[in-house]
Design a protein around this motif. Structure first.
Motif, PDB file in Angstrom:
ATOM      1  N   PHE A 168       0.186  -1.469  -0.454  1.00 46.89           N
ATOM      2  CA  PHE A 168       0.054  -0.022  -0.203  1.00 46.89           C
ATOM      3  C   PHE A 168       0.904   1.701   0.092  1.00 46.89           C
ATOM      4  O   PHE A 168       0.577   1.734  -0.941  1.00 46.89           O
ATOM      5  CB  PHE A 168      -0.588   0.183   0.889  1.00 46.89           C
ATOM      6  N   GLU A 169       1.295   1.465   1.600  1.00 43.26           N
ATOM      7  CA  GLU A 169       2.864   2.358   1.427  1.00 43.26           C
ATOM      8  C   GLU A 169       4.010   2.248   0.309  1.00 43.26           C
ATOM      9  O   GLU A 169       4.889   1.775   0.628  1.00 43.26           O
ATOM     10  CB  GLU A 169       2.839   3.028   2.524  1.00 43.26           C
ATOM     11  N   GLN A 170       4.481   3.040  -0.113  1.00 46.72           N
ATOM     12  CA  GLN A 170       5.855   3.123  -1.872  1.00 46.72           C
ATOM     13  C   GLN A 170       6.399   4.436  -1.601  1.00 46.72           C
ATOM     14  O   GLN A 170       5.801   5.179  -2.138  1.00 46.72           O
ATOM     15  CB  GLN A 170       5.620   2.607  -2.934  1.00 46.72           C
ATOM     16  N   ARG A 171       7.159   4.075  -0.978  1.00 47.66           N
ATOM     17  CA  ARG A 171       8.139   5.101  -0.921  1.00 47.66           C
ATOM     18  C   ARG A 171       9.013   4.977  -2.340  1.00 47.66           C
ATOM     19  O   ARG A 171      10.085   4.553  -2.573  1.00 47.66           O
ATOM     20  CB  ARG A 171       9.018   5.993   0.164  1.00 47.66           C
ATOM     21  N   ILE A 172       9.086   6.234  -3.393  1.00 49.46           N
ATOM     22  CA  ILE A 172       9.770   5.567  -4.266  1.00 49.46           C
ATOM     23  C   ILE A 172      10.894   7.068  -4.338  1.00 49.46           C
ATOM     24  O   ILE A 172      12.469   6.631  -4.862  1.00 49.46           O
ATOM     25  CB  ILE A 172       8.897   6.131  -5.785  1.00 49.46           C
ATOM     26  N   LEU A 173      11.400   7.939  -3.804  1.00 48.12           N
ATOM     27  CA  LEU A 173      12.122   8.849  -3.875  1.00 48.12           C
ATOM     28  C   LEU A 173      12.171   9.168  -2.614  1.00 48.12           C
ATOM     29  O   LEU A 173      11.335  10.316  -2.248  1.00 48.12           O
ATOM     30  CB  LEU A 173      12.501   9.634  -4.916  1.00 48.12           C
ATOM     31  N   GLN A 174      13.473   9.664  -2.090  1.00 50.19           N
ATOM     32  CA  GLN A 174      13.998  10.802  -0.764  1.00 50.19           C
ATOM     33  C   GLN A 174      15.413  11.520  -0.925  1.00 50.19           C
ATOM     34  O   GLN A 174      16.094  10.315  -0.976  1.00 50.19           O
ATOM     35  CB  GLN A 174      13.728   9.446   0.198  1.00 50.19           C
ATOM     36  N   ILE A 175      15.455  12.050  -0.960  1.00 51.90           N
ATOM     37  CA  ILE A 175      16.663  13.135  -0.378  1.00 51.90           C
ATOM     38  C   ILE A 175      16.766  14.138   0.690  1.00 51.90           C
ATOM     39  O   ILE A 175      15.129  14.363   0.922  1.00 51.90           O
ATOM     40  CB  ILE A 175      16.297  14.016  -2.039  1.00 51.90           C
ATOM     41  N   GLY A 176      17.917  14.051   1.241  1.00 50.11           N
ATOM     42  CA  GLY A 176      18.075  14.427   2.709  1.00 50.11           C
ATOM     43  C   GLY A 176      18.734  13.543   3.935  1.00 50.11           C
ATOM     44  O   GLY A 176      19.073  12.834   3.964  1.00 50.11           O
ATOM     45  N   GLU A 177      17.402  13.507   4.916  1.00 45.60           N
ATOM     46  CA  GLU A 177      18.549  12.941   5.714  1.00 45.60           C
ATOM     47  C   GLU A 177      16.733  12.033   6.075  1.00 45.60           C
ATOM     48  O   GLU A 177      15.806  11.557   5.598  1.00 45.60           O
ATOM     49  CB  GLU A 177      17.851  13.979   7.176  1.00 45.60           C
ATOM     50  N   ILE A 178      17.603  11.032   7.156  1.00 44.62           N
ATOM     51  CA  ILE A 178      16.702   9.699   7.112  1.00 44.62           C
ATOM     52  C   ILE A 178      15.553  10.369   8.012  1.00 44.62           C
ATOM     53  O   ILE A 178      14.493   9.818   6.976  1.00 44.62           O
ATOM     54  CB  ILE A 178      17.835   8.533   7.753  1.00 44.62           C
ATOM     55  N   THR A 179      15.580  10.869   9.098  1.00 40.87           N
ATOM     56  CA  THR A 179      14.158  11.276   9.782  1.00 40.87           C
ATOM     57  C   THR A 179      14.006  12.231  10.128  1.00 40.87           C
ATOM     58  O   THR A 179      13.756  12.957  10.429  1.00 40.87           O
ATOM     59  CB  THR A 179      14.206   9.870  11.109  1.00 40.87           C
ATOM     60  N   GLY A 180      15.183  13.320   9.627  1.00 42.61           N
ATOM     61  CA  GLY A 180      15.386  14.672   9.819  1.00 42.61           C
ATOM     62  C   GLY A 180      14.598  15.561   9.015  1.00 42.61           C
ATOM     63  O   GLY A 180      13.419  14.966   8.112  1.00 42.61           O
ATOM     64  N   ASP A 181      15.148  16.725   8.744  1.00 35.94           N
ATOM     65  CA  ASP A 181      14.836  16.935   6.926  1.00 35.94           C
ATOM     66  C   ASP A 181      14.814  16.895   6.361  1.00 35.94           C
ATOM     67  O   ASP A 181      15.394  16.020   4.989  1.00 35.94           O
ATOM     68  CB  ASP A 181      15.658  18.829   7.115  1.00 35.94           C
ATOM     69  N   ARG A 182      13.795  16.182   4.927  1.00 34.88           N
ATOM     70  CA  ARG A 182      13.543  15.701   4.154  1.00 34.88           C
ATOM     71  C   ARG A 182      12.878  15.368   3.037  1.00 34.88           C
ATOM     72  O   ARG A 182      11.708  16.418   3.182  1.00 34.88           O
ATOM     73  CB  ARG A 182      13.802  13.994   4.287  1.00 34.88           C
ATOM     74  N   MET A 183      12.201  15.158   2.115  1.00 38.61           N
ATOM     75  CA  MET A 183      11.699  14.933   0.996  1.00 38.61           C
ATOM     76  C   MET A 183      10.987  13.982  -0.199  1.00 38.61           C
ATOM     77  O   MET A 183      12.304  13.378  -0.243  1.00 38.61           O
ATOM     78  CB  MET A 183      12.281  16.088  -0.596  1.00 38.61           C
ATOM     79  N   LEU A 184      10.164  13.700   0.324  1.00 39.49           N
ATOM     80  CA  LEU A 184       9.841  11.615  -0.399  1.00 39.49           C
ATOM     81  C   LEU A 184       9.030  12.550  -1.565  1.00 39.49           C
ATOM     82  O   LEU A 184       7.453  13.365  -1.458  1.00 39.49           O
ATOM     83  CB  LEU A 184       8.597  10.983   0.093  1.00 39.49           C
ATOM     84  N   LEU A 185       9.117  11.326  -2.750  1.00 44.74           N
ATOM     85  CA  LEU A 185       8.023  11.387  -3.756  1.00 44.74           C
ATOM     86  C   LEU A 185       7.494   9.747  -3.699  1.00 44.74           C
ATOM     87  O   LEU A 185       8.095   8.754  -3.428  1.00 44.74           O
ATOM     88  CB  LEU A 185       8.025  11.549  -4.643  1.00 44.74           C
TER      89      LEU A 185
END
Length: 223
Positions: free
Chosen positions: A100-117
């Motif tokens: 159900f949940e799919q993270r395709i792209l993450q840029i930034g920190e693991i759990t801090g400041d970040r952006m995801l598609l």
């Protein structure tokens, strides 16, 4: 003599200011483009491959297929560093039988400041989720009301400015919300999974592009 010295100092300050401004402009005008098949074919020390993402044919030539279980790419790159505004685009094909949940792209920190598609899969459909965390404030743009069929190629865009977030699918605006964004300064990039290696993507990716400005739909990549 004193006047000459003062003039020389002022001239030096002006040239230094102009030089720094030009350097900043040159940096801010650089786009980052990843043809994902090239990342796989031309692996460098900057790239870590998890699982066995494979090259497959598509209308765009070679693309990379991710199995939704353990396939991903990790890049020691942080193309969003210091950007106050940016647009992240991706051309991809989400496939059936994924979680159900799919993270395709993450840029930034693991759990801090970040952006995801991200996407969420509902039966034979999916909906887009653009996510940002900045200075402890998190916001996801997503709604199950905007569904799209799986097994097709799509273009998605996530536009971030100092005061707003906007998502697009195939050039059409989906969601827009006010948000105070502070530039992301640290981190790296993961493709195919969230950076902590959960919620894997099942499907194929052709291209990812990051522009250091808020693009309009007529400036997006062509699907």
């Amino acid at each position: 003599m004193k006047i000459t010295s003062v003039f020389t100092v002022l001239l030096f300050m002006v040239f230094s200011f102009v030089s720094k401004a030009q350097s900043k402009d040159a940096l801010s005008n650089k786009k980052k483009e990843w043809i994902v098949a090239s990342l796989l074919e031309n692996k460098t020390e900057q790239t870590t491959i998890l699982g066995n993402p494979t090259m497959v044919q598509s209308p765009y030539g070679n693309v990379v297929a991710f199995n939704g279980i353990d396939d991903a790419l990790f890049l020691k790159e942080m193309p969003l560093k210091g950007l106050e505004s940016f647009t992240v685009e991706m051309i991809f094909k989400p496939e059936s039988n994924g979680v159900f949940e799919q993270r395709i792209l993450q840029i930034g920190e693991i759990t801090g400041d970040r952006m995801l598609l991200e996407i969420r899969v509902v039966d034979d459909n999916w909906y887009f989720d653009g996510f940002v965390a900045s200075k402890g404030v998190k916001l996801a743009l997503a709604t199950e009301e905007l569904l799209h069929p799986l097994e097709k190629w799509y273009h998605v865009a996530f536009v971030v400015t100092p005061n707003s977030l906007t998502t697009f699918v195939n050039g059409k605006q989906e969601l827009h919300k006010d948000y105070t964004f502070n530039p992301i300064q640290e981190g790296q990039t993961s493709i195919g999974v969230r950076m902590n290696k959960v919620t894997w993507f099942k499907g194929a990716i052709y291209k990812i592009q990051i522009s250091p400005e808020a693009l309009k739909p007529n400036q997006f990549l062509r699907l």
